[in-house]
Design a protein around this motif. Structure first.
Motif, mmCIF file in Angstrom:
data_model
loop_
_atom_site.group_PDB
_atom_site.id
_atom_site.type_symbol
_atom_site.label_atom_id
_atom_site.label_comp_id
_atom_site.label_asym_id
_atom_site.label_seq_id
_atom_site.Cartn_x
_atom_site.Cartn_y
_atom_site.Cartn_z
ATOM 1 N N GLU A 1 0.807 -1.220 0.000
ATOM 2 C CA GLU A 1 0.000 0.000 0.000
ATOM 3 C C GLU A 1 0.843 1.274 0.000
ATOM 4 O O GLU A 1 0.689 2.117 -0.855
ATOM 5 C CB GLU A 1 -1.017 0.051 1.165
ATOM 6 N N THR A 2 1.731 1.433 0.982
ATOM 7 C CA THR A 2 2.537 2.648 1.061
ATOM 8 C C THR A 2 3.691 2.435 2.029
ATOM 9 O O THR A 2 3.538 1.702 3.015
ATOM 10 C CB THR A 2 1.688 3.847 1.540
ATOM 11 N N PRO A 3 4.835 3.057 1.769
ATOM 12 C CA PRO A 3 5.915 3.005 2.753
ATOM 13 C C PRO A 3 5.745 4.036 3.865
ATOM 14 O O PRO A 3 6.536 4.051 4.818
ATOM 15 C CB PRO A 3 7.161 3.316 1.913
ATOM 16 N N ASP A 4 4.729 4.913 3.771
ATOM 17 C CA ASP A 4 4.504 5.968 4.764
ATOM 18 C C ASP A 4 3.834 5.396 6.015
ATOM 19 O O ASP A 4 2.675 4.951 5.954
ATOM 20 C CB ASP A 4 3.630 7.077 4.182
ATOM 21 N N GLN A 5 4.538 5.420 7.118
ATOM 22 C CA GLN A 5 4.016 4.836 8.349
ATOM 23 C C GLN A 5 2.754 5.543 8.834
ATOM 24 O O GLN A 5 1.839 4.899 9.353
ATOM 25 C CB GLN A 5 5.091 4.880 9.441
ATOM 26 N N GLN B 1 -0.888 3.798 9.514
ATOM 27 C CA GLN B 1 -1.606 3.957 10.778
ATOM 28 C C GLN B 1 -3.035 4.437 10.531
ATOM 29 O O GLN B 1 -3.990 3.926 11.104
ATOM 30 C CB GLN B 1 -0.863 4.949 11.678
ATOM 31 N N THR B 2 -3.187 5.410 9.639
ATOM 32 C CA THR B 2 -4.505 5.981 9.343
ATOM 33 C C THR B 2 -5.463 4.925 8.810
ATOM 34 O O THR B 2 -6.633 4.882 9.186
ATOM 35 C CB THR B 2 -4.362 7.120 8.317
ATOM 36 N N THR B 3 -4.956 4.060 7.935
ATOM 37 C CA THR B 3 -5.840 3.072 7.297
ATOM 38 C C THR B 3 -5.892 1.738 8.037
ATOM 39 O O THR B 3 -6.466 0.776 7.549
ATOM 40 C CB THR B 3 -5.425 2.865 5.824
ATOM 41 N N ARG B 4 -5.254 1.698 9.220
ATOM 42 C CA ARG B 4 -5.271 0.517 10.106
ATOM 43 C C ARG B 4 -4.554 -0.684 9.479
ATOM 44 O O ARG B 4 -4.911 -1.831 9.746
ATOM 45 C CB ARG B 4 -6.701 0.143 10.495
ATOM 46 N N GLY C 1 -3.558 8.428 -2.025
ATOM 47 C CA GLY C 1 -4.778 9.145 -1.674
ATOM 48 C C GLY C 1 -5.299 8.929 -0.274
ATOM 49 O O GLY C 1 -6.438 9.318 0.031
ATOM 50 N N PHE C 2 -4.493 8.322 0.612
ATOM 51 C CA PHE C 2 -4.946 8.151 1.987
ATOM 52 C C PHE C 2 -5.118 9.506 2.666
ATOM 53 O O PHE C 2 -4.418 10.479 2.346
ATOM 54 C CB PHE C 2 -3.941 7.309 2.786
ATOM 55 N N ASP C 3 -6.011 9.587 3.624
ATOM 56 C CA ASP C 3 -6.196 10.812 4.394
ATOM 57 C C ASP C 3 -4.895 11.208 5.083
ATOM 58 O O ASP C 3 -4.205 10.367 5.668
ATOM 59 C CB ASP C 3 -7.290 10.617 5.452
ATOM 60 N N GLY C 4 -4.583 12.491 5.005
ATOM 61 C CA GLY C 4 -3.380 12.994 5.643
ATOM 62 C C GLY C 4 -2.106 12.703 4.882
ATOM 63 O O GLY C 4 -1.006 12.980 5.379
ATOM 64 N N GLU C 5 -2.220 12.172 3.685
ATOM 65 C CA GLU C 5 -1.043 11.810 2.889
ATOM 66 C C GLU C 5 -0.219 13.060 2.578
ATOM 67 O O GLU C 5 -0.736 14.085 2.168
ATOM 68 C CB GLU C 5 -1.506 11.155 1.586
ATOM 69 N N ARG C 6 1.090 12.947 2.773
ATOM 70 C CA ARG C 6 1.984 14.073 2.545
ATOM 71 C C ARG C 6 2.389 14.166 1.069
ATOM 72 O O ARG C 6 2.381 13.176 0.348
ATOM 73 C CB ARG C 6 3.237 13.937 3.415
ATOM 74 N N GLU C 7 2.741 15.361 0.667
ATOM 75 C CA GLU C 7 3.211 15.598 -0.690
ATOM 76 C C GLU C 7 4.425 14.708 -0.987
ATOM 77 O O GLU C 7 5.249 14.444 -0.117
ATOM 78 C CB GLU C 7 3.602 17.073 -0.840
#
Length: 526
Positions: free
Chosen positions: A283-287, A291-294, A324-330
């Motif tokens: 899904e994403t390497p952004d921790q 966390q947001t998407t559980r 496109g997850f909530d709070g996703e950073r640029e």
């Protein structure tokens, strides 16, 4: 009762492998396991005809012959699904529908004219439907109040298939997933308690495929094959001697959670049983997004390290990524691209987040009044190239550019070919699979010849890289050559797919996402 089972057409998607399928002389990727299982649940005295419309289109005689039409569909098959319902109604045929799409949005099928909605899991609802037909009921909606014991599920009607038309066969061992990812509809459809078949059941299904003459790859379609690790290990310990006794007629690929890397015994059993690949929902390497998407299972150990562990064990990695997850950073796309380059995953599937019906994400966005609406109806949920059906926390235009820029770079042909090469070098060769092409021999030789012609001769921009990498593969990883050729061939599909993705996104945002929007003219100073 004369029943026509129809499986609707898929549009061109990431997983349709259109160009690859054409090069190999095939028709479709995998057969529809759900509707084949439904066929096995129907009464023995019902006459059955089956058409996978991705392989062949039913004839006028088929329509004239049948009393009842049964359809199964996923969301991506929506257009053809509704067209078939309307055609059946026009011809005066009764229509029964089921599968993930009607189960999630039953009102859509009713609006098109379906008579019977056979929803949820067929082991429970098909007998209800058959009883209603026997009682002369003209309409009905059949739901499963509880999840069935899949150890009672029958062997799918593999005999209805044209085996030569498919790249892979498919079986299912389990349903459900123990995790609780917010965006996922698997737990909505099949629950969080993984239910498995008995090992001997799965072996019987493989024996049926073997007896029908199938040799090649088998996709175990479980959404999380390792959801019940105890029972999976029981199955693998029975599968290994069966495969040895039959001289490894199949190779296997499946889907699993990343925590597969934490169980060396399970990895070793899969390799011994003939598995060559696994799809991981990274899904994403952004921790913070995990966390947001559980997606907590992806936070337990470093993701790059987990990928290296799985590759070193001998498994090719396919992986899914989402923007496109909530709070996703640029710069989320850049971080995904860097992750893919570090792990050399050949075929990363990149998609834009969709709120699927009845998921926790869907319900939360509905409460927050963020689901997009058009003329009173929710916007389409399409394939990976459909923009979000909800209001995101960062600019939709920025997400679209991020998506296409990332996809465009990942599937630039030389970048793709390099990843295929590096990943195949990193995989520990499995001597059991040395002679298996992962698809039928005749088709495999045709595919290899076309790859050599297209990438080694015709495409001048790839020619030198292709021959250099091929020579190194021959010298360093000869046992992985078949796998490498398959990946190279798939690159022809992805070269076309990235152009299609750009065009689809451009239609939705009104400009080419690969080109920065023109800046507004400066205001003249007086």
């Amino acid at each position: 009762m004369k029943v026509l089972l129809l499986y609707p057409k898929f549009p061109k998607t990431f997983w349709s492998y259109d160009r690859f399928i054409e090069m190999a002389g095939l028709k479709a990727f995998i057969p529809p396991l759900g509707i084949l299982t439904v066929a096995a649940l129907l009464p023995l005295n019902w006459e059955v005809r089956f058409c996978d419309r991705n392989v062949r289109v039913e004839t006028d005689e088929d329509w004239a012959w049948c009393d009842l039409v049964i359809l199964s569909a996923m969301l991506a098959q929506k257009a053809d699904f509704h067209a078939l319902i309307r055609k059946a109604v026009q011809q005066g045929k009764k229509v029964a529908v089921g599968g993930p799409y009607p189960t999630s949005l039953p009102e859509d099928a009713l609006a098109s004219g379906a008579d019977y909605l056979v929803l949820d899991e067929g082991e429970v609802t098909v007998p209800q439907f058959v009883s209603a037909i026997a009682a002369g009921e003209e309409r009905g909606i059949f739901r499963g109040l509880e999840k069935p014991d899949v150890s009672t599920s029958p062997v799918p009607r593999f005999d209805l298939l044209d085996l030569d038309a498919y790249l892979m066969m498919s079986i299912q061992f389990s349903r459900g997933c123990p995790f609780n990812c917010e965006f996922c509809d698997i737990i909505t459809l099949y629950g969080r308690k993984p239910r498995t078949k008995e090992p001997h059941q799965a072996i019987i299904e493989l024996q049926v495929l073997y007896s029908l003459g199938w040799r090649g790859s088998v996709f175990i379609v479980d959404d999380n094959f390792i959801g019940n690790q105890r029972n999976v290990k029981r199955f693998l310990r029975e599968l290994i001697p069966w495969m040895e006794a039959h001289h490894y007629p199949f190779t296997f690929v499946t889907e699993a959670s990343v925590n597969l890397a934490d169980d060396p015994e399970l990895l070793e059993l899969m390799v011994q049983a003939g598995f060559y690949g696994v799809f991981l929902g990274i899904e994403t390497p952004d921790q913070d997004s995990l966390q947001t998407t559980r997606k907590h299972q992806n936070m337990r150990s470093p993701l790059v390290e987990a990928c290296h562990t799985i590759t070193k064990a001998g498994l090719l990695i396919y992986a899914g990524f989402i923007l496109g997850f909530d709070g996703e950073r640029e710069g989320a796309g850049d971080r995904i691209r860097a992750f893919v380059e570090e792990t050399n995953i050949p075929q990363p599937m990149l998609g834009i987040l969709q709120a699927l019906p009845n998921t926790d994400l869907w319900e939360r966005l509905k409460r927050e009044n963020r689901l997009r609406q058009s003329q009173g109806d929710l916007l389409e949920v399409g394939d990976q190239n459909t923009l979000m059906n909800f209001v995101p926390t960062r600019s939709l235009d920025e997400i679209a550019r991020d998506y296409i820029n990332t996809l465009w770079t990942l599937y630039e042909p030389s970048n793709y070919l390099k990843r295929c090469f590096q990943h195949c070098l990193a995989i520990s060769p499995n001597p059991r699979l040395a002679q298996n092409l992962h698809f039928p021999m005749k088709k495999g030789l045709r595919l290899i010849a076309q790859v050599i012609w297209i990438q080694g001769i015709r495409r001048t921009e790839l020619r030198a890289q292709f021959w250099r990498q091929l020579w190194e593969m021959i010298v360093r990883r000869p046992r992985s050559l078949n796998l490498y050729f398959g990946l190279c061939a798939a690159g022809e599909h992805f070269a076309e797919y990235r152009c299609l993705a750009r065009d689809r996104i451009m239609q939705q945002i009104g400009h080419d996402p690969l080109k920065a929007p023109q800046p507004s003219k400066p205001v003249a100073m007086v």
